[in-house]
Write an enzyme that holds these catalytic residues in place. Structure first.
Site, PDB file in Angstrom:
ATOM      1  N   ILE A  57     -51.422  49.780 -47.778  1.00  0.00           N
ATOM      2  CA  ILE A  57     -50.982  50.672 -48.864  1.00  0.00           C
ATOM      3  C   ILE A  57     -50.646  49.856 -50.121  1.00  0.00           C
ATOM      4  CG2 ILE A  57     -49.093  52.233 -49.585  1.00  0.00           C
ATOM      5  CD1 ILE A  57     -49.142  53.255 -46.606  1.00  0.00           C
ATOM      6  N   GLU A  96     -39.351  38.373 -24.886  1.00  0.00           N
ATOM      7  CA  GLU A  96     -38.610  39.162 -23.882  1.00  0.00           C
ATOM      8  C   GLU A  96     -39.566  39.980 -23.004  1.00  0.00           C
ATOM      9  OE1 GLU A  96     -34.690  40.478 -24.843  1.00  0.00           O
ATOM     10  OE2 GLU A  96     -34.582  39.041 -26.502  1.00  0.00           O
TER      11      GLU A  96
HETATM   12  N1  COS Z   1     -34.196  44.560 -11.885  1.00  0.00           N
HETATM   13  C1  COS Z   1     -33.735  44.067 -10.716  1.00  0.00           C
HETATM   14  N2  COS Z   1     -34.482  43.291  -9.885  1.00  0.00           N
HETATM   15  C2  COS Z   1     -35.748  43.035 -10.264  1.00  0.00           C
HETATM   16  C3  COS Z   1     -36.301  43.512 -11.462  1.00  0.00           C
HETATM   17  C4  COS Z   1     -35.464  44.315 -12.296  1.00  0.00           C
HETATM   18  N3  COS Z   1     -35.907  44.809 -13.453  1.00  0.00           N
HETATM   19  N4  COS Z   1     -37.578  43.092 -11.554  1.00  0.00           N
HETATM   20  C5  COS Z   1     -37.829  42.369 -10.456  1.00  0.00           C
HETATM   21  N5  COS Z   1     -36.711  42.328  -9.677  1.00  0.00           N
HETATM   22  C6  COS Z   1     -36.556  41.670  -8.381  1.00  0.00           C
HETATM   23  C7  COS Z   1     -37.557  42.220  -7.371  1.00  0.00           C
HETATM   24  O1  COS Z   1     -37.023  43.372  -6.746  1.00  0.00           O
HETATM   25  C8  COS Z   1     -37.691  41.061  -6.406  1.00  0.00           C
HETATM   26  O2  COS Z   1     -36.582  41.078  -5.522  1.00  0.00           O
HETATM   27  P1  COS Z   1     -36.677  40.504  -3.993  1.00  0.00           P
HETATM   28  O3  COS Z   1     -36.779  39.024  -4.124  1.00  0.00           O
HETATM   29  O4  COS Z   1     -35.400  40.947  -3.375  1.00  0.00           O
HETATM   30  O5  COS Z   1     -37.893  41.126  -3.386  1.00  0.00           O
HETATM   31  C9  COS Z   1     -37.566  39.844  -7.305  1.00  0.00           C
HETATM   32  O6  COS Z   1     -36.889  40.290  -8.504  1.00  0.00           O
HETATM   33  C10 COS Z   1     -38.895  39.253  -7.676  1.00  0.00           C
HETATM   34  O7  COS Z   1     -39.668  40.300  -8.250  1.00  0.00           O
HETATM   35  P2  COS Z   1     -41.240  40.200  -8.389  1.00  0.00           P
HETATM   36  O8  COS Z   1     -41.814  39.824  -7.048  1.00  0.00           O
HETATM   37  O9  COS Z   1     -41.725  41.449  -9.040  1.00  0.00           O
HETATM   38  O10 COS Z   1     -41.380  38.926  -9.330  1.00  0.00           O
HETATM   39  P3  COS Z   1     -42.635  38.285 -10.021  1.00  0.00           P
HETATM   40  O11 COS Z   1     -42.495  36.802  -9.923  1.00  0.00           O
HETATM   41  O12 COS Z   1     -43.899  38.920  -9.545  1.00  0.00           O
HETATM   42  O13 COS Z   1     -42.404  38.657 -11.567  1.00  0.00           O
HETATM   43  C11 COS Z   1     -42.339  39.950 -13.580  1.00  0.00           C
HETATM   44  C12 COS Z   1     -42.221  39.915 -12.046  1.00  0.00           C
HETATM   45  C13 COS Z   1     -43.735  39.577 -14.040  1.00  0.00           C
HETATM   46  C14 COS Z   1     -42.016  41.383 -13.991  1.00  0.00           C
HETATM   47  C15 COS Z   1     -41.288  38.967 -14.175  1.00  0.00           C
HETATM   48  O14 COS Z   1     -41.622  37.637 -13.910  1.00  0.00           O
HETATM   49  C16 COS Z   1     -41.137  39.129 -15.675  1.00  0.00           C
HETATM   50  O15 COS Z   1     -40.425  40.001 -16.147  1.00  0.00           O
HETATM   51  N6  COS Z   1     -41.797  38.254 -16.444  1.00  0.00           N
HETATM   52  C17 COS Z   1     -41.603  38.203 -17.876  1.00  0.00           C
HETATM   53  C18 COS Z   1     -40.479  37.290 -18.167  1.00  0.00           C
HETATM   54  C19 COS Z   1     -39.986  37.472 -19.557  1.00  0.00           C
HETATM   55  O16 COS Z   1     -39.721  38.575 -20.007  1.00  0.00           O
HETATM   56  N7  COS Z   1     -39.837  36.350 -20.210  1.00  0.00           N
HETATM   57  C20 COS Z   1     -39.366  36.347 -21.545  1.00  0.00           C
HETATM   58  C21 COS Z   1     -38.085  35.666 -21.589  1.00  0.00           C
HETATM   59  S1  COS Z   1     -37.539  35.707 -23.215  1.00  0.00           S
HETATM   60  S2  COS Z   1     -35.669  35.509 -22.939  1.00  0.00           S
END
Ligand code: COS
Length: 380
Positions: free
Chosen positions: A337, A363
């Site tokens: 714009i 995040e």
């Molecule tokens: N609240 C509570 N517990 C959670 C959760 C949430 N939102 N998300 C995952 N968990 C728990 C799961 O329940 C699991 O618990 P158990 O060990 O008891 O089974 C555990 O955490 C691991 O979860 P998961 O197997 O899903 O983990 P992954 O390694 O596959 O990762 C993602 C999941 C990709 C969602 C995660 O790594 C993520 O959020 N990555 C992005 C990180 C990010 O935002 N980084 C930026 C930081 S800037 S400060």
């Protein structure tokens, strides 16, 4: 969206908007350009109660709710997204985990200075090899006598260079992966803890983003935050709240892009009149405003769920996904714009685009947001 807000929330919104417009707006372009951390502004925000809005007065907070926090971060980010993320990272990512997972002693020791804004907080999860795959971190913590000894390097840490208190994550049972991560509170002047490289960024340049380096850094045993080996959950729960903070920051950027575009479209004359009379411009403005309102409602819904103690992981991810894409969309359209004037630094439109982009990344990238949303849907 006034009809959804209480009188107290509206007053807070007005107060922070006025402060942001009068005190932050005039310097926002310059501090971004010079990469100047706005310490006076952060102090003034602390005096207004903004650094601990959603936390009880007994801990130095303002005793308000998370919706108020969302409104404040949006109002600040409307004028300066760098200041918006300084507040958001401090509050959502450092104060919140200590408030939620801290012992009484930890809360009494750390929260009053953080909530009153005397001290600044940061959150150190990310490492060079652990971004989206947050569980792949390599920093270790070993118990030696009555101290935890930390070793490793964190990077891309918002507020890293300015923070007095860091909430950090380290492996305590390396072979257990995400089930072997614990969370710790580290104070700035602890021997063995230092700030490393500062990043030179595309946007949000007035907020610091740095490495944090731990070399045989010994912290008191009682600085373990939450249960041993349960740190990954602390990180995930904390990031759910953080994503609402980033959605709020993105709303502020989108709002700035819309408001500037409306003003410019009415002022700029081409073909014998203001460009606002052209449907091409009107349609862009209409789409920007509609995307903004939808994003605001999603962010409000997530914030309200947090305030009412409901599970809000999916809603936070939806809010961040939508609001960040809206911020980039609106900033892009604002440049369009403004035409050639949108591409030069004399106007703010180009700053909005540079600031908006990071909201799609930090995040949790928007690809991770889609994973979080779909994982919740498939579980429901
Ligand atoms: N609240 C509570 N517990 C959670 C959760 C949430 N939102 N998300 C995952 N968990 C728990 C799961 O329940 C699991 O618990 P158990 O060990 O008891 O089974 C555990 O955490 C691991 O979860 P998961 O197997 O899903 O983990 P992954 O390694 O596959 O990762 C993602 C999941 C990709 C969602 C995660 O790594 C993520 O959020 N990555 C992005 C990180 C990010 O935002 N980084 C930026 C930081 S800037 S400060």
């Amino acid at each position: 969206m006034d009809f959804l807000l209480t009188e107290e929330q509206k007053m807070l919104q007005d107060m922070v908007s006025k402060f942001a417009k009068e005190e932050i707006g005039p310097i926002a372009r310059k501090i971004q350009e010079d990469e100047t951390y706005p310490s006076d502004i952060v102090k003034a925000l602390a005096d207004l109660g903004v650094m601990g809005i959603a936390y009880p007065e007994e801990y130095g907070g303002a005793g308000m709710d998370f919706v108020s926090y969302m409104l404040a971060v949006e109002a600040i980010s409307r004028y300066c997204a760098s200041t918006g993320v300084i507040v958001s990272a401090h509050s959502s990512l450092a104060v919140d985990p200590i408030f939620r997972f801290g012992t009484d002693e930890q809360k009494k020791k750390f929260l009053p200075d953080l909530c009153s804004g005397k001290k600044l907080g940061c959150h150190a999860l990310t490492e060079p090899g652990a971004g989206s795959d947050a569980g792949a971190l390599k920093t270790t913590a070993k118990l030696e006598g009555d101290k935890w000894v930390l070793n490793g390097t964190k990077h891309f840490i918002t507020n890293g260079a300015n923070a007095d208190i860091a909430v950090i994550f380290a492996l305590t049972e390396p072979e257990q992966k995400t089930r072997g991560i614990s969370c710790f509170i580290v104070e700035k002047d602890t021997p063995g803890f230092r700030v490393g490289k500062l990043e030179d960024k595309l946007g949000i340049r007035a907020s610091s983003t740095s490495e944090l380096i731990f070399e045989d850094c010994a912290i008191p045993k009682e600085n373990l935050l939450g249960d041993l080996n349960k740190g990954f959950k602390v990180a995930m729960v904390t990031l759910d709240g953080g994503r609402l903070g980033i959605a709020s920051q993105a709303l502020g950027i989108a709002k700035a892009a819309i408001e500037d575009s409306v003003v410019y479209a009415k002022e700029r004359e081409q073909f014998g009149g203001p460009i606002s009379k052209f449907q091409a411009i009107q349609w862009m403005l209409a789409e920007m405003a509609t995307e903004y309102e939808a994003s605001w409602l999603l962010t409000y819904r997530g914030s309200l769920k947090k305030d009412t103690g409901k599970v809000y992981s999916k809603e936070a991810a939806m809010a961040k996904l939508k609001a960040s894409e809206t911020a980039s969309f609106c900033a892009n359209k604002a440049i369009q714009i403004h035409g050639g004037y949108g591409y030069i630094k004399e106007f703010d439109a180009e700053r909005y685009l540079r600031d908006a982009k990071i909201t799609e990344i930090y995040e949790g990238t928007n690809e991770i947001m889609r994973i979080v949303i779909s994982a919740n849907l498939l579980r429901e």
